[in-house]
Design a protein around this motif. Structure first.
Motif, PDB file in Angstrom:
ATOM      1  N   ARG A 229       0.817  -1.208   0.000  1.00 15.84           N
ATOM      2  CA  ARG A 229       0.000   0.000   0.000  1.00 15.84           C
ATOM      3  C   ARG A 229       0.858   1.269   0.000  1.00 15.84           C
ATOM      4  O   ARG A 229       0.472   2.292  -0.585  1.00 15.84           O
ATOM      5  N   SER A 230       2.022   1.195   0.639  1.00 15.40           N
ATOM      6  CA  SER A 230       2.904   2.362   0.654  1.00 15.40           C
ATOM      7  C   SER A 230       3.415   2.702  -0.738  1.00 15.40           C
ATOM      8  O   SER A 230       3.685   3.870  -1.036  1.00 15.40           O
ATOM      9  N   VAL A 231       3.541   1.685  -1.592  1.00 14.32           N
ATOM     10  CA  VAL A 231       4.049   1.910  -2.940  1.00 14.32           C
ATOM     11  C   VAL A 231       2.951   2.391  -3.875  1.00 14.32           C
ATOM     12  O   VAL A 231       3.142   3.321  -4.657  1.00 14.32           O
ATOM     13  N   VAL A 232       1.777   1.763  -3.811  1.00 11.57           N
ATOM     14  CA  VAL A 232       0.730   2.075  -4.787  1.00 11.57           C
ATOM     15  C   VAL A 232      -0.208   3.185  -4.323  1.00 11.57           C
ATOM     16  O   VAL A 232      -1.089   3.600  -5.067  1.00 11.57           O
ATOM     17  N   GLN A 233      -0.027   3.653  -3.111  1.00 13.24           N
ATOM     18  CA  GLN A 233      -0.781   4.794  -2.608  1.00 13.24           C
ATOM     19  C   GLN A 233       0.196   5.844  -2.092  1.00 13.24           C
ATOM     20  O   GLN A 233       1.383   5.563  -1.919  1.00 13.24           O
ATOM     21  N   ASP A 234      -0.309   7.033  -1.814  1.00 17.03           N
ATOM     22  CA  ASP A 234       0.517   8.098  -1.242  1.00 17.03           C
ATOM     23  C   ASP A 234       0.279   8.180   0.262  1.00 17.03           C
ATOM     24  O   ASP A 234      -0.821   8.546   0.704  1.00 17.03           O
ATOM     25  N   HIS A 235       1.296   7.839   1.030  1.00 16.35           N
ATOM     26  CA  HIS A 235       1.205   7.912   2.491  1.00 16.35           C
ATOM     27  C   HIS A 235       2.485   8.529   3.046  1.00 16.35           C
ATOM     28  O   HIS A 235       3.348   7.817   3.599  1.00 16.35           O
ATOM     29  N   PRO A 236       2.654   9.828   2.905  1.00 13.40           N
ATOM     30  CA  PRO A 236       3.875  10.447   3.432  1.00 13.40           C
ATOM     31  C   PRO A 236       3.892  10.436   4.956  1.00 13.40           C
ATOM     32  O   PRO A 236       2.853  10.548   5.610  1.00 13.40           O
ATOM     33  N   GLY A 237       5.088  10.261   5.515  1.00 13.47           N
ATOM     34  CA  GLY A 237       5.222  10.309   6.967  1.00 13.47           C
ATOM     35  C   GLY A 237       5.881   9.067   7.530  1.00 13.47           C
ATOM     36  O   GLY A 237       6.381   8.202   6.805  1.00 13.47           O
ATOM     37  N   THR A 238       5.871   9.004   8.850  1.00 17.67           N
ATOM     38  CA  THR A 238       6.469   7.888   9.590  1.00 17.67           C
ATOM     39  C   THR A 238       5.363   7.168  10.346  1.00 17.67           C
ATOM     40  O   THR A 238       4.533   7.811  10.996  1.00 17.67           O
ATOM     41  N   PHE A 239       5.378   5.826  10.276  1.00 17.09           N
ATOM     42  CA  PHE A 239       4.280   5.036  10.836  1.00 17.09           C
ATOM     43  C   PHE A 239       4.800   3.837  11.629  1.00 17.09           C
ATOM     44  O   PHE A 239       5.686   3.110  11.159  1.00 17.09           O
ATOM     45  N   ASN A 240       4.238   3.661  12.829  1.00 17.09           N
ATOM     46  CA  ASN A 240       4.456   2.414  13.564  1.00 17.09           C
ATOM     47  C   ASN A 240       3.600   1.325  12.939  1.00 17.09           C
ATOM     48  O   ASN A 240       2.411   1.546  12.652  1.00 17.09           O
ATOM     49  N   VAL A 241       4.184   0.143  12.745  1.00 11.40           N
ATOM     50  CA  VAL A 241       3.453  -0.978  12.166  1.00 11.40           C
ATOM     51  C   VAL A 241       3.563  -2.159  13.127  1.00 11.40           C
ATOM     52  O   VAL A 241       4.626  -2.778  13.246  1.00 11.40           O
ATOM     53  N   ALA A 242       2.459  -2.444  13.823  1.00 10.75           N
ATOM     54  CA  ALA A 242       2.460  -3.517  14.821  1.00 10.75           C
ATOM     55  C   ALA A 242       1.046  -4.015  15.018  1.00 10.75           C
ATOM     56  O   ALA A 242       0.073  -3.322  14.696  1.00 10.75           O
ATOM     57  N   GLY A 243       0.917  -5.205  15.549  1.00 11.16           N
ATOM     58  CA  GLY A 243      -0.392  -5.739  15.883  1.00 11.16           C
ATOM     59  C   GLY A 243      -0.890  -5.177  17.195  1.00 11.16           C
ATOM     60  O   GLY A 243      -0.116  -4.930  18.126  1.00 11.16           O
ATOM     61  N   ALA A 244      -2.181  -4.945  17.281  1.00 13.25           N
ATOM     62  CA  ALA A 244      -2.768  -4.415  18.513  1.00 13.25           C
ATOM     63  C   ALA A 244      -2.582  -5.405  19.655  1.00 13.25           C
ATOM     64  O   ALA A 244      -2.478  -6.610  19.458  1.00 13.25           O
ATOM     65  N   GLY A 245      -2.577  -4.864  20.876  1.00 15.96           N
ATOM     66  CA  GLY A 245      -2.440  -5.716  22.047  1.00 15.96           C
ATOM     67  C   GLY A 245      -0.992  -6.085  22.313  1.00 15.96           C
ATOM     68  O   GLY A 245      -0.093  -5.786  21.528  1.00 15.96           O
ATOM     69  N   VAL A 246      -0.772  -6.731  23.452  1.00 12.87           N
ATOM     70  CA  VAL A 246       0.582  -7.133  23.840  1.00 12.87           C
ATOM     71  C   VAL A 246       0.545  -8.555  24.396  1.00 12.87           C
ATOM     72  O   VAL A 246      -0.507  -9.074  24.781  1.00 12.87           O
ATOM     73  N   LEU A 247       1.716  -9.173  24.397  1.00 16.75           N
ATOM     74  CA  LEU A 247       1.952 -10.414  25.122  1.00 16.75           C
ATOM     75  C   LEU A 247       3.141 -10.187  26.038  1.00 16.75           C
ATOM     76  O   LEU A 247       4.144  -9.613  25.611  1.00 16.75           O
ATOM     77  N   THR A 248       3.026 -10.595  27.274  1.00 19.55           N
ATOM     78  CA  THR A 248       4.223 -10.588  28.101  1.00 19.55           C
ATOM     79  C   THR A 248       5.105 -11.758  27.656  1.00 19.55           C
ATOM     80  O   THR A 248       4.640 -12.713  27.020  1.00 19.55           O
ATOM     81  N   LEU A 249       6.374 -11.670  27.974  1.00 21.26           N
ATOM     82  CA  LEU A 249       7.295 -12.729  27.578  1.00 21.26           C
ATOM     83  C   LEU A 249       6.866 -14.074  28.156  1.00 21.26           C
ATOM     84  O   LEU A 249       6.901 -15.104  27.459  1.00 21.26           O
TER      85      LEU A 249
END
Length: 361
Positions: A229-249
């Motif tokens: 999507r970053s290539v075929v669309q225009d999305h200027p800026g900086t983005f965190n990319v992660a799954g929602a939620g957390v797991l403890t170790l």
């Protein structure tokens, strides 16, 4: 902007790092997209046999980031996707020095070539949430605007900070180019093969006594979708990319059906020794700090801008577990080696404490 909006679709796309999983799959997705005119894959080495079929429709150029200048000029490329980063040093390939050359010097060369390309309109850079570091001073959640509380110890994290600094300079010099920086959480999933997935895939997992860090992952397929999507669309800026939620170790280890082997934090170097004993491979300070302190990032900017939400951290981790179910069992010999490594670490810590006490007296 929706996926059907092609206002930012590039013509010729140059992808670096196509001899690896991420680069090969991104290139293959772009070839399959009818809106993309032509895809060129740039890499100094040939892809392994399992990835080669993905590149059937990709024009492959053998060269490093320093070669990209002539490639962009010859092809009049409009888009560059930079994925050729090394995340951990490899002694067989020059160690930390070679890693920094490829990550930092290679990116400098690529950005210099992009600056001289008059028709370039899009630049996509693979980054990492390692840019935030990992320490006891960290906030509960990092946003894209949060600065690291201290300079990270790990080489990869320091490389990422340098790379992002160079990208900021490029943005100032070429404001008409849509520059997208994607800070990926650690990759996970059935097809992911990273230092961290190998860590969880082993039967005995070294941890730090008294520490249970919060972790976030991103499924490798979701990472590929965001890159596309970053290539075929225009999305200027900086983005965190992660799954929602957390797991403890501890939760992650239990879900994976593994055995946690805690070591004392003062003897943390012993954890790396334990990893070698158990066949985990080499760990850098980036990985050690992550399993001590953890890291969680905010992803609201990604969801708002891209209209896409990666699957949750727990769901992505469960996909990884399903692919490794029925893996290696813990043999008595391996347990004995693990126990001995722990005892050796405890003795070292006690001996150090006694020496410190004698000095103070």
């Amino acid at each position: 902007m929706t996926l059907g909006d092609t206002a930012g679709v590039p013509g010729v796309v140059v992808v670096t790092g196509v001899s690896r999983y991420l680069g090969a799959h991104v290139a293959a997705r772009l070839v399959a997209d009818p809106a993309v005119e032509h895809v060129v894959g740039l890499d100094p080495v040939d892809p392994p046999p399992e990835l080669a079929p993905l590149l059937d429709g990709v024009e492959r150029v053998r060269g490093d980031a320093g070669t990209v200048s002539s490639v962009i000029a010859d092809l009049d490329a409009a888009s560059v996707v930079h994925l050729a980063l090394v995340t951990a040093p490899d002694k067989q390939q020059g160690g930390r020095s070679a890693m920094k050359d490829q990550n930092v010097i290679g990116t400098m060369q690529l950005l210099a070539a992009c600056q001289r390309a008059p028709r370039l309109r899009k630049l996509v850079i693979r980054s990492s949430t390692a840019a935030y570091g990992a320490s006891f001073r960290d906030p509960a959640v990092f946003t894209e605007d949060t600065e690291p509380r201290e300079v990270p110890r790990g080489g990869f994290a320091r490389d990422i900070l340098d790379i992002e600094g160079y990208v900021r300079g490029f943005r100032r010099r070429r404001p008409e180019v849509t520059a997208t920086v994607l800070r990926f959480a650690p990759f996970i999933g059935s097809a992911a093969d990273t230092t961290l997935t190998r860590y969880f895939a082993q039967p005995v997992v070294p941890t730090v006594f008294g520490r249970d860090p919060r972790l976030q992952f991103v499924h490798i397929e979701d990472a590929l979708e965001v890159l596309h999507r970053s290539v075929v669309q225009d999305h200027p800026g900086t983005f965190n990319v992660a799954g929602a939620g957390v797991l403890t170790l501890s939760q992650a280890i239990r879900r994976a059906g593994r055995i946690a082997v805690p070591v004392l934090e003062p003897g943390l170097s012993g954890a790396a020794g334990l990893a070698r004993v158990l066949g985990f491979g080499r760990y850098g300070l980036d990985q050690v700090d992550l399993i001590v302190h953890g890291r969680v990032v905010d992803t609201r900017r990604l969801a708002s801008e891209f209209g896409f939400t990666p699957r949750g951290t727990a769901e992505a981790f469960d996909d990884f577990i399903r692919a490794h179910r029925g893996g290696m069992l813990v043999s008595r010999d391996r347990l004995a080696l693990a126990e001995q490594a722990i005892l050796d670490g405890v003795r070292q810590v006690r001996a150090s404490g006694r020496r410190d006490g004698m000095v103070s007296r």
